[in-house]
Design an enzyme around this catalytic site. Structure first.
Site, PDB file in Angstrom:
ATOM      1  N   GLU A  70       0.853  -1.193   0.000  1.00 40.92           N
ATOM      2  CA  GLU A  70       0.000   0.000   0.000  1.00 40.92           C
ATOM      3  C   GLU A  70       0.886   1.239   0.000  1.00 40.92           C
ATOM      4  O   GLU A  70       1.880   1.301   0.701  1.00 40.92           O
ATOM      5  CB  GLU A  70      -0.923  -0.028   1.236  1.00 40.92           C
ATOM      6  CG  GLU A  70      -1.729   1.224   1.483  1.00 40.92           C
ATOM      7  CD  GLU A  70      -2.543   1.706   0.285  1.00 40.92           C
ATOM      8  OE1 GLU A  70      -3.263   0.901  -0.338  1.00 40.92           O
ATOM      9  OE2 GLU A  70      -2.436   2.917  -0.034  1.00 40.92           O
ATOM     10  N   ASP A  97       5.341   2.550  -3.281  1.00 43.89           N
ATOM     11  CA  ASP A  97       4.686   2.692  -4.574  1.00 43.89           C
ATOM     12  C   ASP A  97       5.046   1.458  -5.400  1.00 43.89           C
ATOM     13  O   ASP A  97       6.234   1.135  -5.545  1.00 43.89           O
ATOM     14  CB  ASP A  97       5.193   3.963  -5.269  1.00 43.89           C
ATOM     15  CG  ASP A  97       4.389   4.274  -6.517  1.00 43.89           C
ATOM     16  OD1 ASP A  97       4.069   3.329  -7.274  1.00 43.89           O
ATOM     17  OD2 ASP A  97       4.066   5.445  -6.742  1.00 43.89           O
ATOM     18  N   ASP A 119      -6.944   2.080  -8.552  1.00 46.27           N
ATOM     19  CA  ASP A 119      -7.322   3.451  -8.929  1.00 46.27           C
ATOM     20  C   ASP A 119      -7.412   3.554 -10.451  1.00 46.27           C
ATOM     21  O   ASP A 119      -6.521   3.077 -11.156  1.00 46.27           O
ATOM     22  CB  ASP A 119      -6.289   4.453  -8.396  1.00 46.27           C
ATOM     23  CG  ASP A 119      -6.302   4.519  -6.870  1.00 46.27           C
ATOM     24  OD1 ASP A 119      -7.326   4.146  -6.262  1.00 46.27           O
ATOM     25  OD2 ASP A 119      -5.287   4.942  -6.282  1.00 46.27           O
ATOM     26  N   LYS A 123      -7.539   9.965 -16.809  1.00 45.98           N
ATOM     27  CA  LYS A 123      -6.945  10.736 -17.925  1.00 45.98           C
ATOM     28  C   LYS A 123      -5.980   9.855 -18.721  1.00 45.98           C
ATOM     29  O   LYS A 123      -5.156   9.150 -18.125  1.00 45.98           O
ATOM     30  CB  LYS A 123      -6.186  11.946 -17.379  1.00 45.98           C
ATOM     31  CG  LYS A 123      -7.116  12.978 -16.765  1.00 45.98           C
ATOM     32  CD  LYS A 123      -6.378  14.227 -16.351  1.00 45.98           C
ATOM     33  CE  LYS A 123      -7.377  15.194 -15.727  1.00 45.98           C
ATOM     34  NZ  LYS A 123      -6.818  15.963 -14.633  1.00 45.98           N
ATOM     35  N   ASP A 155     -15.161  -2.692 -10.213  1.00 45.80           N
ATOM     36  CA  ASP A 155     -16.509  -2.385 -10.717  1.00 45.80           C
ATOM     37  C   ASP A 155     -16.421  -1.323 -11.808  1.00 45.80           C
ATOM     38  O   ASP A 155     -17.452  -0.912 -12.346  1.00 45.80           O
ATOM     39  CB  ASP A 155     -17.406  -1.867  -9.581  1.00 45.80           C
ATOM     40  CG  ASP A 155     -16.985  -0.485  -9.120  1.00 45.80           C
ATOM     41  OD1 ASP A 155     -15.761  -0.255  -8.992  1.00 45.80           O
ATOM     42  OD2 ASP A 155     -17.857   0.376  -8.911  1.00 45.80           O
ATOM     43  N   GLU A 195     -13.002  -4.289   0.723  1.00 46.89           N
ATOM     44  CA  GLU A 195     -13.834  -3.192   1.243  1.00 46.89           C
ATOM     45  C   GLU A 195     -14.611  -2.513   0.108  1.00 46.89           C
ATOM     46  O   GLU A 195     -15.810  -2.266   0.221  1.00 46.89           O
ATOM     47  CB  GLU A 195     -12.967  -2.134   1.960  1.00 46.89           C
ATOM     48  CG  GLU A 195     -12.707  -2.424   3.422  1.00 46.89           C
ATOM     49  CD  GLU A 195     -11.304  -2.997   3.689  1.00 46.89           C
ATOM     50  OE1 GLU A 195     -10.577  -3.271   2.694  1.00 46.89           O
ATOM     51  OE2 GLU A 195     -10.949  -3.183   4.864  1.00 46.89           O
ATOM     52  N   TYR A 196     -13.909  -2.247  -1.021  1.00 52.79           N
ATOM     53  CA  TYR A 196     -14.578  -1.583  -2.149  1.00 52.79           C
ATOM     54  C   TYR A 196     -15.622  -2.484  -2.785  1.00 52.79           C
ATOM     55  O   TYR A 196     -16.665  -2.018  -3.234  1.00 52.79           O
ATOM     56  CB  TYR A 196     -13.531  -1.152  -3.189  1.00 52.79           C
ATOM     57  CG  TYR A 196     -12.989   0.235  -2.937  1.00 52.79           C
ATOM     58  CD1 TYR A 196     -12.307   0.527  -1.756  1.00 52.79           C
ATOM     59  CD2 TYR A 196     -13.157   1.264  -3.847  1.00 52.79           C
ATOM     60  CE1 TYR A 196     -11.807   1.794  -1.510  1.00 52.79           C
ATOM     61  CE2 TYR A 196     -12.661   2.537  -3.613  1.00 52.79           C
ATOM     62  CZ  TYR A 196     -11.987   2.789  -2.443  1.00 52.79           C
ATOM     63  OH  TYR A 196     -11.501   4.053  -2.203  1.00 52.79           O
TER      64      TYR A 196
HETATM   65  N1  SAM Z   1      -7.936  -3.020  -2.714  1.00 51.30           N
HETATM   66  C1  SAM Z   1      -8.746  -2.276  -1.776  1.00 51.30           C
HETATM   67  C2  SAM Z   1     -10.197  -2.636  -1.957  1.00 51.30           C
HETATM   68  O1  SAM Z   1     -10.538  -3.272  -2.954  1.00 51.30           O
HETATM   69  O2  SAM Z   1     -10.994  -2.311  -1.065  1.00 51.30           O
HETATM   70  C3  SAM Z   1      -8.511  -0.755  -1.928  1.00 51.30           C
HETATM   71  C4  SAM Z   1      -8.928  -0.152  -3.235  1.00 51.30           C
HETATM   72  S1  SAM Z   1      -8.488   1.566  -3.375  1.00 51.30           S
HETATM   73  C5  SAM Z   1      -9.508   2.171  -4.638  1.00 51.30           C
HETATM   74  C6  SAM Z   1      -6.920   1.494  -4.202  1.00 51.30           C
HETATM   75  C7  SAM Z   1      -5.737   1.411  -3.245  1.00 51.30           C
HETATM   76  O3  SAM Z   1      -4.546   1.223  -3.985  1.00 51.30           O
HETATM   77  C8  SAM Z   1      -5.534   2.683  -2.427  1.00 51.30           C
HETATM   78  O4  SAM Z   1      -5.413   2.375  -1.063  1.00 51.30           O
HETATM   79  C9  SAM Z   1      -4.262   3.284  -3.006  1.00 51.30           C
HETATM   80  O5  SAM Z   1      -3.532   4.037  -2.062  1.00 51.30           O
HETATM   81  C10 SAM Z   1      -3.526   2.058  -3.461  1.00 51.30           C
HETATM   82  N2  SAM Z   1      -2.579   2.318  -4.553  1.00 51.30           N
HETATM   83  C11 SAM Z   1      -2.852   2.991  -5.696  1.00 51.30           C
HETATM   84  N3  SAM Z   1      -1.764   3.057  -6.475  1.00 51.30           N
HETATM   85  C12 SAM Z   1      -0.782   2.385  -5.819  1.00 51.30           C
HETATM   86  C13 SAM Z   1       0.579   2.111  -6.110  1.00 51.30           C
HETATM   87  N4  SAM Z   1       1.149   2.564  -7.236  1.00 51.30           N
HETATM   88  N5  SAM Z   1       1.290   1.403  -5.215  1.00 51.30           N
HETATM   89  C14 SAM Z   1       0.724   0.965  -4.058  1.00 51.30           C
HETATM   90  N6  SAM Z   1      -0.566   1.204  -3.726  1.00 51.30           N
HETATM   91  C15 SAM Z   1      -1.311   1.909  -4.593  1.00 51.30           C
END
Ligand code: SAM
Length: 214
Positions: A70, A97, A119, A123, A155, A195-196
């Site tokens: 994360e 990251d 995420d 864009k 989704d 969670e999502y």
């Molecule tokens: N996987 C979880 C769920 O399904 O409930 C969280 C979904 S949330 C929309 C996306 C997560 O990915 C966020 O907590 C974000 O900080 C993390 N994230 C996005 N880009 C990332 C990256 N390059 N490296 C590590 N984590 C990342």
């Protein structure tokens, strides 16, 4: 997902026994079995958010080692709090990251990769930042054992269509593609909700999923 900055989250992470320390990350490739102290397979979730999916999986499968990745401290803190309530020896966390993932896992060291509700980066100029993009698939190709699987759920239909289109140019093949996971009894067996997933399926959104390999 970005929670408000939570005061002290960086300190909690720096001292948490569940988190692999940032200063040791570059020594990790090739040593994950030593870190866990066994030869069990290594499954990772990239962008795990608050960690419900990976914590539940680790509890259900004590013979598999899990690593949750994360980017944000404030989010990782929630996953750490789950571990404080229920400690699991087969689960570790990394705050990083995922762009740097090849610096942390060795060639073919990972047995499965999960991406859940990544995420969307809507864009076009940000397409490379999407976790199922061809740029990220090339990184996963290095660390994932040959023939092993990557599973992705979302989704977001736009992101999913993009992810499916990335497979061929990136040299990956789909074993499973569904546009409505929750309507497919067979694929739903053993499904652990994130969670999502809980939130968006409760709103009536269809959940897309693929399982891919190369
Ligand atoms: N996987 C979880 C769920 O399904 O409930 C969280 C979904 S949330 C929309 C996306 C997560 O990915 C966020 O907590 C974000 O900080 C993390 N994230 C996005 N880009 C990332 C990256 N390059 N490296 C590590 N984590 C990342």
């Amino acid at each position: 997902m970005r929670l408000r900055n939570i005061t002290g989250s960086r300190e909690v992470i720096a001292h948490s026994p569940y988190v692999v320390k940032e200063e040791f990350l570059e020594q990790c490739p090739g040593t994950w079995h030593d870190i866990f102290g066994n030869e069990h397979p290594i499954y990772i979730e990239i962008g795990m958010g608050k960690g419900k999916f990976i914590h539940t999986n680790a509890k259900q499968h004590p013979d598999i080692n899990y690593v949750g990745i994360e980017k944000y401290s404030s989010v990782l803190l929630r996953a750490i709090q789950k571990m404080e309530q229920e400690e699991l020896p087969n689960l570790k966390f990394i705050r990083m990251d995922a762009e740097d993932i090849v610096k942390v896992f060795g060639k073919g060291e990972v047995d499965k990769i999960y991406l859940n509700f990544s995420d969307p980066w809507p864009k076009d100029r940000h397409a490379k930042r999407r976790l199922p993009s061809r740029e990220f698939l090339a990184r996963y190709d290095e660390i994932l054992k040959p023939g092993s699987r990557l599973e992705f759920k979302t989704d977001n239909r736009g992101l999913f269509d993009f992810a499916v289109e990335e497979l061929e140019p990136a040299g990956w093949k789909a074993e499973v593609i569904t546009y409505d996971l929750h309507a497919d009894e067979e694929l739903l067996q053993g499904n652990v909700m994130t969670e999502y997933e809980e939130k968006f399926s409760a709103m009536g959104n269809a959940i897309c999923k693929y399982v891919i390999y190369r």
